[in-house]
Write a protein that holds these residues in place. Structure first.
Motif, PDB file in Angstrom:
ATOM      1  N   GLU A 175     -16.252 -48.144   7.134  1.00  0.00           N
ATOM      2  CA  GLU A 175     -16.557 -49.477   7.634  1.00  0.00           C
ATOM      3  C   GLU A 175     -17.158 -50.306   6.516  1.00  0.00           C
ATOM      4  O   GLU A 175     -18.110 -49.891   5.868  1.00  0.00           O
ATOM      5  CB  GLU A 175     -17.538 -49.392   8.816  1.00  0.00           C
ATOM      6  CG  GLU A 175     -16.944 -48.733  10.044  1.00  0.00           C
ATOM      7  CD  GLU A 175     -15.791 -49.526  10.640  1.00  0.00           C
ATOM      8  OE1 GLU A 175     -15.830 -50.773  10.610  1.00  0.00           O
ATOM      9  OE2 GLU A 175     -14.844 -48.887  11.125  1.00  0.00           O
ATOM     10  N   ALA A 176     -16.595 -51.469   6.280  1.00  0.00           N
ATOM     11  CA  ALA A 176     -17.136 -52.381   5.274  1.00  0.00           C
ATOM     12  C   ALA A 176     -18.159 -53.287   5.946  1.00  0.00           C
ATOM     13  O   ALA A 176     -17.966 -53.737   7.072  1.00  0.00           O
ATOM     14  CB  ALA A 176     -16.015 -53.210   4.662  1.00  0.00           C
ATOM     15  N   SER A 177     -19.239 -53.567   5.250  1.00  0.00           N
ATOM     16  CA  SER A 177     -20.308 -54.374   5.853  1.00  0.00           C
ATOM     17  C   SER A 177     -19.930 -55.851   5.945  1.00  0.00           C
ATOM     18  O   SER A 177     -20.449 -56.568   6.791  1.00  0.00           O
ATOM     19  CB  SER A 177     -21.598 -54.210   5.050  1.00  0.00           C
ATOM     20  OG  SER A 177     -21.384 -54.627   3.718  1.00  0.00           O
ATOM     21  N   THR A 178     -19.023 -56.313   5.104  1.00  0.00           N
ATOM     22  CA  THR A 178     -18.679 -57.733   5.115  1.00  0.00           C
ATOM     23  C   THR A 178     -17.368 -58.029   5.832  1.00  0.00           C
ATOM     24  O   THR A 178     -17.071 -59.180   6.115  1.00  0.00           O
ATOM     25  CB  THR A 178     -18.573 -58.268   3.666  1.00  0.00           C
ATOM     26  OG1 THR A 178     -17.570 -57.519   2.985  1.00  0.00           O
ATOM     27  CG2 THR A 178     -19.901 -58.151   2.946  1.00  0.00           C
ATOM     28  N   VAL A 179     -16.584 -57.021   6.125  1.00  0.00           N
ATOM     29  CA  VAL A 179     -15.298 -57.214   6.785  1.00  0.00           C
ATOM     30  C   VAL A 179     -15.383 -56.621   8.184  1.00  0.00           C
ATOM     31  O   VAL A 179     -15.787 -55.481   8.357  1.00  0.00           O
ATOM     32  CB  VAL A 179     -14.162 -56.532   5.986  1.00  0.00           C
ATOM     33  CG1 VAL A 179     -12.830 -56.742   6.675  1.00  0.00           C
ATOM     34  CG2 VAL A 179     -14.123 -57.048   4.562  1.00  0.00           C
ATOM     35  N   VAL A 180     -15.000 -57.407   9.165  1.00  0.00           N
ATOM     36  CA  VAL A 180     -15.073 -56.930  10.547  1.00  0.00           C
ATOM     37  C   VAL A 180     -13.689 -56.988  11.183  1.00  0.00           C
ATOM     38  O   VAL A 180     -12.894 -57.888  10.892  1.00  0.00           O
ATOM     39  CB  VAL A 180     -16.076 -57.753  11.383  1.00  0.00           C
ATOM     40  CG1 VAL A 180     -17.481 -57.550  10.888  1.00  0.00           C
ATOM     41  CG2 VAL A 180     -15.716 -59.216  11.399  1.00  0.00           C
ATOM     42  N   PRO A 181     -13.394 -56.026  12.058  1.00  0.00           N
ATOM     43  CA  PRO A 181     -12.107 -56.070  12.756  1.00  0.00           C
ATOM     44  C   PRO A 181     -12.117 -57.158  13.825  1.00  0.00           C
ATOM     45  O   PRO A 181     -13.117 -57.351  14.520  1.00  0.00           O
ATOM     46  CB  PRO A 181     -11.997 -54.681  13.385  1.00  0.00           C
ATOM     47  CG  PRO A 181     -13.379 -54.155  13.436  1.00  0.00           C
ATOM     48  CD  PRO A 181     -14.155 -54.835  12.356  1.00  0.00           C
ATOM     49  N   LEU A 182     -11.020 -57.860  13.943  1.00  0.00           N
ATOM     50  CA  LEU A 182     -10.865 -58.872  14.984  1.00  0.00           C
ATOM     51  C   LEU A 182     -10.172 -58.202  16.163  1.00  0.00           C
ATOM     52  O   LEU A 182      -8.982 -58.386  16.420  1.00  0.00           O
ATOM     53  CB  LEU A 182     -10.059 -60.053  14.442  1.00  0.00           C
ATOM     54  CG  LEU A 182     -10.619 -60.692  13.171  1.00  0.00           C
ATOM     55  CD1 LEU A 182      -9.675 -61.749  12.635  1.00  0.00           C
ATOM     56  CD2 LEU A 182     -12.003 -61.255  13.413  1.00  0.00           C
ATOM     57  N   THR A 183     -10.944 -57.382  16.876  1.00  0.00           N
ATOM     58  CA  THR A 183     -10.381 -56.502  17.906  1.00  0.00           C
ATOM     59  C   THR A 183      -9.713 -57.248  19.050  1.00  0.00           C
ATOM     60  O   THR A 183      -8.831 -56.698  19.703  1.00  0.00           O
ATOM     61  CB  THR A 183     -11.466 -55.558  18.455  1.00  0.00           C
ATOM     62  OG1 THR A 183     -12.561 -56.339  18.908  1.00  0.00           O
ATOM     63  CG2 THR A 183     -11.928 -54.591  17.385  1.00  0.00           C
ATOM     64  N   SER A 184     -10.118 -58.487  19.297  1.00  0.00           N
ATOM     65  CA  SER A 184      -9.476 -59.228  20.389  1.00  0.00           C
ATOM     66  C   SER A 184      -8.015 -59.553  20.059  1.00  0.00           C
ATOM     67  O   SER A 184      -7.244 -59.918  20.940  1.00  0.00           O
ATOM     68  CB  SER A 184     -10.253 -60.503  20.706  1.00  0.00           C
ATOM     69  OG  SER A 184     -10.294 -61.344  19.585  1.00  0.00           O
ATOM     70  N   TYR A 185      -7.625 -59.413  18.790  1.00  0.00           N
ATOM     71  CA  TYR A 185      -6.250 -59.670  18.371  1.00  0.00           C
ATOM     72  C   TYR A 185      -5.464 -58.385  18.113  1.00  0.00           C
ATOM     73  O   TYR A 185      -4.382 -58.420  17.531  1.00  0.00           O
ATOM     74  CB  TYR A 185      -6.228 -60.536  17.105  1.00  0.00           C
ATOM     75  CG  TYR A 185      -6.801 -61.915  17.338  1.00  0.00           C
ATOM     76  CD1 TYR A 185      -6.061 -62.888  17.982  1.00  0.00           C
ATOM     77  CD2 TYR A 185      -8.091 -62.222  16.927  1.00  0.00           C
ATOM     78  CE1 TYR A 185      -6.578 -64.148  18.209  1.00  0.00           C
ATOM     79  CE2 TYR A 185      -8.626 -63.478  17.145  1.00  0.00           C
ATOM     80  CZ  TYR A 185      -7.866 -64.436  17.789  1.00  0.00           C
ATOM     81  OH  TYR A 185      -8.388 -65.680  18.015  1.00  0.00           O
TER      82      TYR A 185
END
Length: 162
Positions: free
Chosen positions: A103-113
Motif C-alpha cells: 500500500e502506498a501512502s500517497t496513492v489510494v484506490p478509487l474503489t467506487s470505480y
C-alpha cells in the motif's frame, strides 16, 4: 527403373511429410499469449477491456489487454493458486491471494470505480483505478459463498431459526 525411382521419391516425400506433421504437433501451441490481438475469443465482462483465456496442461492462462490491444497483465491459475506472468504494462500491479501489493501512502484506490472484467466458476478479476492514474488488478478465487445467491429473507435462509 524410372517407375522404381518415382516410387522411392513418393515414399520419401510421404515420410518427410509425416515427420513434419509429427514435429508440428509436438511443438508448443502458438496460441497468442502475450500478443496484442491473440487468435482467441474475447471473454471480457467489460467492454473497456479484452480478456483472453488459454489452457495448457490443466493451467489456465488469463491475459488482459486494454481497448488499444496493449497487454496489461497475464497470470496462470490452477487449483486456486495464481502466478503472475512477467508480461504487460501492469505486471507489477496485480494482486493475488499469494501475492499482495504494498500500500502506498500517497496513492489510494478509487474503489467506487472498481470494475469486474472477468468472472468464471473459479475466479474473479477486478480492475481498480488508482488516484495517481494507474490501474491495479485484483484476482481472487471464487468460493462457495460467492457462488450462492444472496438470501433476501433471513427467516428462510438462516438454519439456526426455529
Amino acid at each position: 527403373m524410372s517407375k522404381l525411382s518415382s516410387r522411392r521419391v513418393l515414399c520419401a516425400g510421404m515420410v518427410a511429410m509425416g515427420l513434419a506433421v509429427t514435429t508440428l504437433s509436438a511443438a508448443p501451441l502458438s496460441n497468442g499469449l502475450g500478443q496484442a490481438w491473440p487468435n482467441a475469443q474475447d471473454v471480457s465482462a467489460n467492454p473497456n477491456w479484452h480478456v483472453y483465456v488459454f489452457a495448457n496442461n490443466g493451467i489456465r492462462y488469463v491475459q488482459v489487454n486494454d481497448a488499444n490491444g496493449n497487454v496489461r497483465v497475464a497470470f496462470g491459475a490452477a487449483g486456486g493458486q495464481f502466478l503472475v506472468l512477467p508480461m504487460g504494462r501492469d505486471a507489477q500491479r496485480i494482486a493475488t491471494p499469494q501475492q499482495s501489493l504494498p500500500e502506498a501512502s500517497t496513492v489510494v484506490p478509487l474503489t467506487s470505480y472498481t470494475e469486474t472484467v472477468y468472472k468464471d466458476d473459479s475466479m474473479q478479476l477486478d480492475v481498480v483505478p488508482m488516484s495517481d492514474g494507474t490501474t491495479r488488478f485484483s484476482v481472487s478465487p471464487m468460493t462457495t459463498s460467492t457462488l450462492i445467491a444472496p438470501c433476501d429473507n433471513p427467516a428462510e435462509c438462516n438454519g439456526h431459526l426455529n
